[in-house]
Design a protein around this motif. Sequence first.
Motif, PDB file in Angstrom:
ATOM      1  N   LEU A  98     -19.234 -70.943  -4.963  1.00 53.46           N
ATOM      2  CA  LEU A  98     -18.183 -71.863  -4.573  1.00 53.46           C
ATOM      3  C   LEU A  98     -16.946 -71.630  -5.420  1.00 53.46           C
ATOM      4  N   VAL A  99     -15.799 -71.483  -4.753  1.00 48.22           N
ATOM      5  CA  VAL A  99     -14.532 -71.218  -5.426  1.00 48.22           C
ATOM      6  C   VAL A  99     -13.465 -72.154  -4.876  1.00 48.22           C
ATOM      7  N   GLN A 100     -12.579 -72.607  -5.743  1.00 45.01           N
ATOM      8  CA  GLN A 100     -11.461 -73.444  -5.321  1.00 45.01           C
ATOM      9  C   GLN A 100     -10.411 -72.611  -4.599  1.00 45.01           C
ATOM     10  N   PRO A 101      -9.717 -73.190  -3.605  1.00 39.38           N
ATOM     11  CA  PRO A 101      -8.596 -72.469  -3.004  1.00 39.38           C
ATOM     12  C   PRO A 101      -7.595 -72.035  -4.068  1.00 39.38           C
ATOM     13  N   GLY A 102      -7.123 -70.802  -3.935  1.00 35.95           N
ATOM     14  CA  GLY A 102      -6.238 -70.238  -4.931  1.00 35.95           C
ATOM     15  C   GLY A 102      -6.957 -69.578  -6.088  1.00 35.95           C
ATOM     16  N   GLY A 103      -8.256 -69.738  -6.150  1.00 40.01           N
ATOM     17  CA  GLY A 103      -9.036 -69.158  -7.219  1.00 40.01           C
ATOM     18  C   GLY A 103      -9.383 -67.705  -6.967  1.00 40.01           C
ATOM     19  N   SER A 104     -10.200 -67.164  -7.849  1.00 42.01           N
ATOM     20  CA  SER A 104     -10.588 -65.763  -7.787  1.00 42.01           C
ATOM     21  C   SER A 104     -12.100 -65.629  -7.816  1.00 42.01           C
ATOM     22  N   LEU A 105     -12.556 -64.493  -7.336  1.00 39.12           N
ATOM     23  CA  LEU A 105     -13.982 -64.218  -7.284  1.00 39.12           C
ATOM     24  C   LEU A 105     -14.200 -62.721  -7.394  1.00 39.12           C
ATOM     25  N   GLU A 106     -15.272 -62.343  -8.055  1.00 38.01           N
ATOM     26  CA  GLU A 106     -15.638 -60.940  -8.170  1.00 38.01           C
ATOM     27  C   GLU A 106     -17.044 -60.746  -7.623  1.00 38.01           C
ATOM     28  N   LEU A 107     -17.160 -59.884  -6.628  1.00 42.61           N
ATOM     29  CA  LEU A 107     -18.439 -59.538  -6.033  1.00 42.61           C
ATOM     30  C   LEU A 107     -18.832 -58.140  -6.472  1.00 42.61           C
ATOM     31  N   SER A 108     -20.080 -57.990  -6.877  1.00 42.61           N
ATOM     32  CA  SER A 108     -20.571 -56.698  -7.322  1.00 42.61           C
ATOM     33  C   SER A 108     -21.793 -56.304  -6.519  1.00 42.61           C
ATOM     34  N   CYS A 109     -21.957 -55.011  -6.352  1.00 37.39           N
ATOM     35  CA  CYS A 109     -23.092 -54.469  -5.630  1.00 37.39           C
ATOM     36  C   CYS A 109     -23.548 -53.211  -6.344  1.00 37.39           C
ATOM     37  N   VAL A 110     -24.831 -53.124  -6.613  1.00 36.61           N
ATOM     38  CA  VAL A 110     -25.391 -51.952  -7.258  1.00 36.61           C
ATOM     39  C   VAL A 110     -26.490 -51.371  -6.379  1.00 36.61           C
ATOM     40  N   ALA A 111     -26.473 -50.067  -6.219  1.00 36.62           N
ATOM     41  CA  ALA A 111     -27.517 -49.367  -5.489  1.00 36.62           C
ATOM     42  C   ALA A 111     -28.605 -48.973  -6.471  1.00 36.62           C
ATOM     43  N   SER A 112     -29.801 -49.470  -6.231  1.00 34.42           N
ATOM     44  CA  SER A 112     -30.907 -49.213  -7.132  1.00 34.42           C
ATOM     45  C   SER A 112     -31.841 -48.156  -6.555  1.00 34.42           C
ATOM     46  N   GLY A 113     -32.549 -47.493  -7.442  1.00 28.34           N
ATOM     47  CA  GLY A 113     -33.455 -46.436  -7.041  1.00 28.34           C
ATOM     48  C   GLY A 113     -33.031 -45.097  -7.611  1.00 28.34           C
ATOM     49  N   THR A 114     -33.833 -44.091  -7.346  1.00 28.24           N
ATOM     50  CA  THR A 114     -33.507 -42.741  -7.804  1.00 28.24           C
ATOM     51  C   THR A 114     -32.572 -42.108  -6.786  1.00 28.24           C
ATOM     52  N   ILE A 115     -31.273 -42.258  -7.020  1.00 29.34           N
ATOM     53  CA  ILE A 115     -30.232 -41.853  -6.079  1.00 29.34           C
ATOM     54  C   ILE A 115     -29.431 -40.699  -6.649  1.00 29.34           C
ATOM     55  N   PHE A 116     -29.218 -39.699  -5.831  1.00 30.69           N
ATOM     56  CA  PHE A 116     -28.445 -38.532  -6.242  1.00 30.69           C
ATOM     57  C   PHE A 116     -26.975 -38.647  -5.869  1.00 30.69           C
ATOM     58  N   SER A 117     -26.685 -39.235  -4.719  1.00 27.92           N
ATOM     59  CA  SER A 117     -25.307 -39.374  -4.289  1.00 27.92           C
ATOM     60  C   SER A 117     -25.200 -40.452  -3.220  1.00 27.92           C
ATOM     61  N   ILE A 118     -23.980 -40.997  -3.086  1.00 29.74           N
ATOM     62  CA  ILE A 118     -23.667 -41.999  -2.085  1.00 29.74           C
ATOM     63  C   ILE A 118     -22.315 -41.641  -1.474  1.00 29.74           C
ATOM     64  N   GLY A 119     -22.179 -41.857  -0.174  1.00 28.17           N
ATOM     65  CA  GLY A 119     -20.905 -41.623   0.480  1.00 28.17           C
ATOM     66  C   GLY A 119     -19.927 -42.743   0.207  1.00 28.17           C
ATOM     67  N   SER A 120     -19.732 -43.609   1.196  1.00 28.19           N
ATOM     68  CA  SER A 120     -18.844 -44.757   1.046  1.00 28.19           C
ATOM     69  C   SER A 120     -19.626 -45.977   0.585  1.00 28.19           C
ATOM     70  N   MET A 121     -18.966 -46.848  -0.164  1.00 30.37           N
ATOM     71  CA  MET A 121     -19.511 -48.145  -0.535  1.00 30.37           C
ATOM     72  C   MET A 121     -18.423 -49.179  -0.295  1.00 30.37           C
ATOM     73  N   GLY A 122     -18.812 -50.314   0.283  1.00 33.99           N
ATOM     74  CA  GLY A 122     -17.807 -51.317   0.564  1.00 33.99           C
ATOM     75  C   GLY A 122     -18.390 -52.675   0.858  1.00 33.99           C
ATOM     76  N   TRP A 123     -17.495 -53.582   1.235  1.00 31.09           N
ATOM     77  CA  TRP A 123     -17.847 -54.965   1.496  1.00 31.09           C
ATOM     78  C   TRP A 123     -17.374 -55.387   2.869  1.00 31.09           C
ATOM     79  N   TYR A 124     -18.232 -56.104   3.568  1.00 32.64           N
ATOM     80  CA  TYR A 124     -17.951 -56.698   4.863  1.00 32.64           C
ATOM     81  C   TYR A 124     -18.254 -58.187   4.770  1.00 32.64           C
ATOM     82  N   ARG A 125     -17.695 -58.966   5.695  1.00 34.94           N
ATOM     83  CA  ARG A 125     -17.981 -60.395   5.687  1.00 34.94           C
ATOM     84  C   ARG A 125     -18.171 -60.897   7.111  1.00 34.94           C
ATOM     85  N   GLN A 126     -18.886 -62.015   7.228  1.00 33.16           N
ATOM     86  CA  GLN A 126     -19.175 -62.589   8.528  1.00 33.16           C
ATOM     87  C   GLN A 126     -19.123 -64.108   8.455  1.00 33.16           C
TER      88      GLN A 126
END
Length: 121
Positions: free
Chosen positions: A11-39
């Motif tokens: 929950l954030v107040q109008p005019g406020g700020s927020l930071e969303l983080s996402c980490v890919a877990s596992g034994t990963i060698f490479s990733i193409g694009s990473m991003g955020w979508y909302r619904q």
Amino acid sequence: QVQLVESGGGLVQPGGSLELSCVASGTIFSIGSMGWYRQTPGKEREMVAVYMSGGSTKIAGSVKGRATISRDYAQKTVTLQMNNLDPSDSGVYYCHADRIVSLTDRDLTLWGQGTLVTVSS
């Protein structure tokens, strides 16, 4: 197994700020694009910001000037910083990654489980 783990919603107040983080877990060698979508209920899922594999970024017009996306390749993390939040920014935010190469996958596309962002007084 490879998973996308999201954090930072709440929950954030109008005019406020927020930071969303996402980490890919596992034994990963490479990733193409990473991003955020909302619904929002009753609406189509929309792209918010994407960090492309080539280093460029795509920012939705609705958040341009208020959102910054960054990426840490070594930590396999993508972060969305949003400022001056408006109630219209409310929704479930999903992390997305494609072209994941791991110990068990040659080309994997994944969605996170989603994290709820509510902008309200």
